[in-house]
Design a protein around this motif. Structure first.
Motif, PDB file in Angstrom:
ATOM      1  N   GLY A  25     -30.388  43.543  57.333  1.00 24.37           N
ATOM      2  CA  GLY A  25     -31.465  43.539  56.489  1.00 24.37           C
ATOM      3  C   GLY A  25     -32.446  42.809  57.242  1.00 24.37           C
ATOM      4  O   GLY A  25     -32.196  41.876  57.917  1.00 24.37           O
ATOM      5  N   HIS A  29     -35.656  40.611  52.932  1.00 22.99           N
ATOM      6  CA  HIS A  29     -34.663  40.883  52.173  1.00 22.99           C
ATOM      7  C   HIS A  29     -33.567  39.887  51.841  1.00 22.99           C
ATOM      8  O   HIS A  29     -33.108  39.577  50.879  1.00 22.99           O
ATOM      9  CB  HIS A  29     -33.876  42.289  53.008  1.00 22.99           C
ATOM     10  N   GLN A  33     -32.617  37.873  48.117  1.00 20.10           N
ATOM     11  CA  GLN A  33     -31.262  37.953  47.845  1.00 20.10           C
ATOM     12  C   GLN A  33     -30.841  36.492  47.463  1.00 20.10           C
ATOM     13  O   GLN A  33     -30.423  36.170  46.281  1.00 20.10           O
ATOM     14  CB  GLN A  33     -30.139  38.391  48.876  1.00 20.10           C
ATOM     15  N   LEU A 109     -34.512  42.368  43.501  1.00 23.41           N
ATOM     16  CA  LEU A 109     -33.656  43.340  44.212  1.00 23.41           C
ATOM     17  C   LEU A 109     -33.448  44.307  43.132  1.00 23.41           C
ATOM     18  O   LEU A 109     -32.913  43.779  41.970  1.00 23.41           O
ATOM     19  CB  LEU A 109     -32.867  42.932  45.148  1.00 23.41           C
TER      20      LEU A 109
END
Length: 142
Positions: A25, A29, A33, A109
């Motif tokens: 990723g 990203h 997270q 996300l």
């Protein structure tokens, strides 16, 4: 001949970098997270704090009215933000009754992706969009 080897080597390096980003990723990203993990930790903290605040038998009307719980768990005693540190959106608190509540947050996300990765706890409820809620109750004193 050296030029073909150089081009081949550059293509191999580019493919390796691209493959690594595809598997792991992107840094963006990973940052999202981490931000979602912080949001979920805040929700767990608010649930602990609200359960402690429920020692007064009735839940407060808003998160701003929730008292500290000294000598309690780490979640319940640490300073908790009332809003998302990234977006500035307030954490949503619903007082369902005198003894029941839920606290909610919108994740950056997809929560389903987070659940598959083991990142989302099983006691968290998925709602519309990327909204995740934790519910809780307090036991009234008798």
């Amino acid at each position: 001949m050296n030029r073909i080897l150089l081009i081949g080597f550059c293509a191999l390096v580019a493919a390796a970098i691209g493959g690594g980003l595809w598997v792991v990723g992107s840094p963006t990203h990973a940052r999202m997270q981490k931000q979602d993990a912080d949001r979920l930790e805040d929700l767990a903290g608010w649930r602990s704090r609200l359960r402690c605040a429920g020692d007064d038998e009735v839940l407060p009307q808003s998160l701003a009215e929730v008292p500290d719980c000294p000598g309690s768990t780490a979640f319940a005693s640490r300073a908790l933000p009332t809003q998302d540190a990234v977006t500035g959106a307030p954490y949503v608190y619903h007082r369902l009754s005198d003894q029941a509540f839920e606290v909610c947050v919108t994740l950056a996300l997809d929560p389903e992706e987070a659940r598959k990765a083991g990142f989302l706890r099983t006691d968290m409820e998925l709602r519309a969009g990327n909204v995740v809620c934790l519910t809780g109750t307090i036991a009234p004193k008798n």
